[in-house]
Motif scaffolding. Sequence first.
Motif, PDB file in Angstrom:
ATOM      1  N   LEU A 148      27.517   9.264   6.540  1.00 15.30           N
ATOM      2  CA  LEU A 148      26.622   8.668   5.565  1.00 15.30           C
ATOM      3  C   LEU A 148      26.029   9.796   4.733  1.00 15.30           C
ATOM      4  O   LEU A 148      25.716  10.872   5.263  1.00 15.30           O
ATOM      5  CB  LEU A 148      25.481   7.906   6.255  1.00 15.30           C
ATOM      6  CG  LEU A 148      25.847   6.840   7.290  1.00 15.30           C
ATOM      7  CD1 LEU A 148      24.581   6.217   7.859  1.00 15.30           C
ATOM      8  CD2 LEU A 148      26.746   5.783   6.692  1.00 15.30           C
ATOM      9  N   VAL A 149      25.873   9.567   3.447  1.00 17.61           N
ATOM     10  CA  VAL A 149      25.189  10.523   2.589  1.00 17.61           C
ATOM     11  C   VAL A 149      23.949   9.838   2.041  1.00 17.61           C
ATOM     12  O   VAL A 149      24.036   8.767   1.422  1.00 17.61           O
ATOM     13  CB  VAL A 149      26.094  11.008   1.440  1.00 17.61           C
ATOM     14  CG1 VAL A 149      25.329  11.964   0.531  1.00 17.61           C
ATOM     15  CG2 VAL A 149      27.332  11.699   2.000  1.00 17.61           C
ATOM     16  N   THR A 150      22.805  10.438   2.297  1.00 17.32           N
ATOM     17  CA  THR A 150      21.543   9.856   1.855  1.00 17.32           C
ATOM     18  C   THR A 150      21.221  10.304   0.431  1.00 17.32           C
ATOM     19  O   THR A 150      21.880  11.188  -0.130  1.00 17.32           O
ATOM     20  CB  THR A 150      20.405  10.240   2.814  1.00 17.32           C
ATOM     21  OG1 THR A 150      20.480  11.639   3.117  1.00 17.32           O
ATOM     22  CG2 THR A 150      20.523   9.462   4.113  1.00 17.32           C
ATOM     23  N   ALA A 151      20.207   9.680  -0.162  1.00 25.12           N
ATOM     24  CA  ALA A 151      19.885   9.911  -1.571  1.00 25.12           C
ATOM     25  C   ALA A 151      19.537  11.364  -1.856  1.00 25.12           C
ATOM     26  O   ALA A 151      19.683  11.820  -2.996  1.00 25.12           O
ATOM     27  CB  ALA A 151      18.737   8.997  -1.991  1.00 25.12           C
ATOM     28  N   ASP A 152      19.107  12.101  -0.835  1.00 20.42           N
ATOM     29  CA  ASP A 152      18.784  13.513  -1.037  1.00 20.42           C
ATOM     30  C   ASP A 152      20.006  14.416  -0.950  1.00 20.42           C
ATOM     31  O   ASP A 152      19.897  15.641  -1.032  1.00 20.42           O
ATOM     32  CB  ASP A 152      17.733  13.969  -0.017  1.00 20.42           C
ATOM     33  CG  ASP A 152      18.174  13.768   1.427  1.00 20.42           C
ATOM     34  OD1 ASP A 152      19.337  13.364   1.658  1.00 20.42           O
ATOM     35  OD2 ASP A 152      17.348  14.000   2.338  1.00 20.42           O
ATOM     36  N   GLY A 153      21.212  13.824  -0.769  1.00 21.52           N
ATOM     37  CA  GLY A 153      22.450  14.590  -0.701  1.00 21.52           C
ATOM     38  C   GLY A 153      22.814  15.070   0.675  1.00 21.52           C
ATOM     39  O   GLY A 153      23.866  15.693   0.848  1.00 21.52           O
ATOM     40  N   GLU A 154      21.989  14.786   1.672  1.00 26.74           N
ATOM     41  CA  GLU A 154      22.275  15.217   3.036  1.00 26.74           C
ATOM     42  C   GLU A 154      23.357  14.337   3.663  1.00 26.74           C
ATOM     43  O   GLU A 154      23.383  13.118   3.458  1.00 26.74           O
ATOM     44  CB  GLU A 154      21.012  15.165   3.903  1.00 26.74           C
ATOM     45  CG  GLU A 154      19.970  16.211   3.547  1.00 26.74           C
ATOM     46  CD  GLU A 154      20.474  17.615   3.803  1.00 26.74           C
ATOM     47  OE1 GLU A 154      21.034  17.860   4.902  1.00 26.74           O
ATOM     48  OE2 GLU A 154      20.315  18.469   2.908  1.00 26.74           O
ATOM     49  N   GLU A 155      24.254  14.977   4.431  1.00 27.87           N
ATOM     50  CA  GLU A 155      25.334  14.265   5.109  1.00 27.87           C
ATOM     51  C   GLU A 155      24.985  14.064   6.569  1.00 27.87           C
ATOM     52  O   GLU A 155      24.495  14.981   7.229  1.00 27.87           O
ATOM     53  CB  GLU A 155      26.633  15.069   4.980  1.00 27.87           C
ATOM     54  CG  GLU A 155      27.840  14.412   5.617  1.00 27.87           C
ATOM     55  CD  GLU A 155      29.117  15.191   5.332  1.00 27.87           C
ATOM     56  OE1 GLU A 155      29.383  15.485   4.155  1.00 27.87           O
ATOM     57  OE2 GLU A 155      29.834  15.514   6.301  1.00 27.87           O
ATOM     58  N   HIS A 156      25.252  12.870   7.083  1.00 26.62           N
ATOM     59  CA  HIS A 156      24.934  12.532   8.467  1.00 26.62           C
ATOM     60  C   HIS A 156      26.170  11.943   9.129  1.00 26.62           C
ATOM     61  O   HIS A 156      26.664  10.894   8.701  1.00 26.62           O
ATOM     62  CB  HIS A 156      23.789  11.509   8.524  1.00 26.62           C
ATOM     63  CG  HIS A 156      22.554  11.922   7.769  1.00 26.62           C
ATOM     64  ND1 HIS A 156      21.493  12.559   8.375  1.00 26.62           N
ATOM     65  CD2 HIS A 156      22.237  11.799   6.442  1.00 26.62           C
ATOM     66  CE1 HIS A 156      20.560  12.804   7.470  1.00 26.62           C
ATOM     67  NE2 HIS A 156      20.982  12.351   6.290  1.00 26.62           N
ATOM     68  N   LEU A 157      26.671  12.608  10.170  1.00 22.32           N
ATOM     69  CA  LEU A 157      27.750  12.011  10.950  1.00 22.32           C
ATOM     70  C   LEU A 157      27.198  10.821  11.717  1.00 22.32           C
ATOM     71  O   LEU A 157      26.069  10.843  12.209  1.00 22.32           O
ATOM     72  CB  LEU A 157      28.335  13.027  11.920  1.00 22.32           C
ATOM     73  CG  LEU A 157      29.171  14.161  11.325  1.00 22.32           C
ATOM     74  CD1 LEU A 157      29.718  15.052  12.428  1.00 22.32           C
ATOM     75  CD2 LEU A 157      30.313  13.629  10.462  1.00 22.32           C
ATOM     76  N   VAL A 158      28.033   9.784  11.851  1.00 21.61           N
ATOM     77  CA  VAL A 158      27.573   8.581  12.539  1.00 21.61           C
ATOM     78  C   VAL A 158      28.718   7.961  13.304  1.00 21.61           C
ATOM     79  O   VAL A 158      29.878   8.026  12.882  1.00 21.61           O
ATOM     80  CB  VAL A 158      26.989   7.563  11.520  1.00 21.61           C
ATOM     81  CG1 VAL A 158      28.050   7.090  10.530  1.00 21.61           C
ATOM     82  CG2 VAL A 158      26.351   6.380  12.225  1.00 21.61           C
ATOM     83  N   ARG A 159      28.421   7.396  14.451  1.00 23.13           N
ATOM     84  CA  ARG A 159      29.359   6.561  15.192  1.00 23.13           C
ATOM     85  C   ARG A 159      28.537   5.538  15.962  1.00 23.13           C
ATOM     86  O   ARG A 159      27.459   5.831  16.474  1.00 23.13           O
ATOM     87  CB  ARG A 159      30.254   7.378  16.113  1.00 23.13           C
ATOM     88  CG  ARG A 159      29.537   8.108  17.229  1.00 23.13           C
ATOM     89  CD  ARG A 159      30.461   9.022  18.023  1.00 23.13           C
ATOM     90  NE  ARG A 159      31.625   8.323  18.560  1.00 23.13           N
ATOM     91  CZ  ARG A 159      32.594   8.947  19.235  1.00 23.13           C
ATOM     92  NH1 ARG A 159      32.516  10.260  19.464  1.00 23.13           N
ATOM     93  NH2 ARG A 159      33.618   8.258  19.706  1.00 23.13           N
ATOM     94  N   THR A 160      29.062   4.335  16.037  1.00 22.13           N
ATOM     95  CA  THR A 160      28.286   3.246  16.622  1.00 22.13           C
ATOM     96  C   THR A 160      28.558   3.016  18.097  1.00 22.13           C
ATOM     97  O   THR A 160      27.780   2.343  18.767  1.00 22.13           O
ATOM     98  CB  THR A 160      28.575   1.932  15.884  1.00 22.13           C
ATOM     99  OG1 THR A 160      29.962   1.594  16.068  1.00 22.13           O
ATOM    100  CG2 THR A 160      28.270   2.058  14.403  1.00 22.13           C
ATOM    101  N   GLY A 161      29.674   3.523  18.621  1.00 28.05           N
ATOM    102  CA  GLY A 161      30.112   3.068  19.926  1.00 28.05           C
ATOM    103  C   GLY A 161      30.682   1.670  19.801  1.00 28.05           C
ATOM    104  O   GLY A 161      30.772   1.092  18.701  1.00 28.05           O
ATOM    105  N   PRO A 162      31.116   1.059  20.903  1.00 25.56           N
ATOM    106  CA  PRO A 162      31.759  -0.257  20.836  1.00 25.56           C
ATOM    107  C   PRO A 162      30.895  -1.276  20.097  1.00 25.56           C
ATOM    108  O   PRO A 162      29.753  -1.531  20.481  1.00 25.56           O
ATOM    109  CB  PRO A 162      31.930  -0.636  22.314  1.00 25.56           C
ATOM    110  CG  PRO A 162      31.959   0.681  23.036  1.00 25.56           C
ATOM    111  CD  PRO A 162      31.030   1.572  22.279  1.00 25.56           C
ATOM    112  N   LEU A 163      31.448  -1.838  19.029  1.00 22.82           N
ATOM    113  CA  LEU A 163      30.666  -2.730  18.181  1.00 22.82           C
ATOM    114  C   LEU A 163      31.495  -3.887  17.646  1.00 22.82           C
ATOM    115  O   LEU A 163      30.975  -4.988  17.476  1.00 22.82           O
ATOM    116  CB  LEU A 163      30.076  -1.939  16.998  1.00 22.82           C
ATOM    117  CG  LEU A 163      29.259  -2.723  15.985  1.00 22.82           C
ATOM    118  CD1 LEU A 163      27.931  -3.171  16.609  1.00 22.82           C
ATOM    119  CD2 LEU A 163      29.003  -1.901  14.722  1.00 22.82           C
ATOM    120  N   LEU A 164      32.785  -3.663  17.376  1.00 20.36           N
ATOM    121  CA  LEU A 164      33.588  -4.647  16.660  1.00 20.36           C
ATOM    122  C   LEU A 164      34.828  -5.052  17.445  1.00 20.36           C
ATOM    123  O   LEU A 164      35.232  -4.358  18.382  1.00 20.36           O
ATOM    124  CB  LEU A 164      34.047  -4.085  15.304  1.00 20.36           C
ATOM    125  CG  LEU A 164      33.062  -3.365  14.404  1.00 20.36           C
ATOM    126  CD1 LEU A 164      33.166  -1.877  14.630  1.00 20.36           C
ATOM    127  CD2 LEU A 164      33.318  -3.698  12.944  1.00 20.36           C
TER     128      LEU A 164
END
Length: 463
Positions: A148-164
């Motif tokens: 995800l990239v937030t409005a300030d330009g910072e990048e954030h790795l993300v993973r949800t684990g079992p979801l779908l």
Amino acid sequence: MSTPSTPVTDPNLHDRALAHANDLATFVEASPSSYHAAHEVARRLEAVGFERLDETAAWPSAAGGHGHTGGRYVVVRDGAVIAWAVPAGATATTPFAVLGAHTDSPGFKLKPRPSVGREGWWQAGVEVYGGPLLNSWLDRELELAGRLVTADGEEHLVRTGPLLRIPQLAIHLDRAANDGLALDKQQHTQPVWGLASASGPAGSDAAGAAPGTSGGDVLAELAHHAGVRASAVAGYDVVVADTQSPRVFGAHGAFLASGRLDNLLSVHAGLVALLEVAGTSDGPVEGDAIPVLAAFDHEEIGSESRSGASGPFLADVLDRIAAGLGATEEERHRQLAASLCVSSDVGHSVHPNYPERHDPANRPLAGGGPILKINANQRYTTDAHGAAAWARACARAGVPSQEFVSKNTVPCGSTIGPLTATRLGIRTVDVGVPILSMHSARELTAVVDPWYLCRAVVEIFRG
């Protein structure tokens, strides 16, 4: 070489191969997306003294400031990563020994406006990425992973684990399913991830959602797992990944089943080989070449991106290394002319249930060692000199080798090899490991083959 050659006897082969397979499994589990894979490569290298470089900053001299040990560096561009080590005494014409691979895998990618649903089910809108075996993704516990990239330009790795989960239609409602399953890529591949009648997780600020729920908002769910506010998310690159752990199984533990073996198997082999050749910041870099691990993104969709093999990433890095070594234009051309790139990607083992799909004379088998890929139309870049270089590396490593060529009536795919050779003019050879179920959500390799590949790459890196 159309039949497997005989490896040097190693009484500890099984234990070494199993340890390598277990570490590969750990690497795969840490890498549900190309962005996670690039991060994990850099993390492992930085832990032993590699210096992380920023492309927007000035780079140090590749040969200076490190005494007798040379320099060790890694740089990440989106979902791609390049790492290298400069031996002591390297000059402006010291050749590169490159292992090229890719970090992405076929599957699904999250669409814009991804929060959809029907008949009381929350669903995620996804687009097919590359050429997955669609049916292999049915009835599996899946996760969302990426950045995800937030409005300030910072990048954030993300993973949800079992979801779908992409649920298959019951046989009672499609009596002809076993006679030929046909999946509509839009209608039948949208995963479910919640019920409209149930509450979601805490942490969302989705518009219109009840406090403490995601309200069926996929981006709010991702923001929750990333620890940011949903309203701050300005962009995202998110894929679907299988959550089942890799597993060794079969008679005598012969098999490793895992998602994303195509092509994290090669990325991991190159990483382990680089760590062995480069050592730590306290020791010398082995060999008389500059070993380079280049793991690109977007191979499964043609490589045409700033982080793909058709882009300038590798050329940019090699240019900057050469500049650090003080190379003139003439020396730069000499350096590339003496260099070698090994493009490593998984290939096809003979399938026991479909033997007619393979060339009658060249029939590589899982467990028989890495394969040399050959194609008359240069879908693979292997030529006579490249084949000889690979044979020498396998012989020095004491690993068996096999050849792969497609049956004339079954067109072959391609790799990053032709792209790298075309862009840089470096002699390139295409290799890999024979697997079954390529492009499935869960692929199959022999436990021993990733270890064999790694040993051969070590010899390539030594020059």
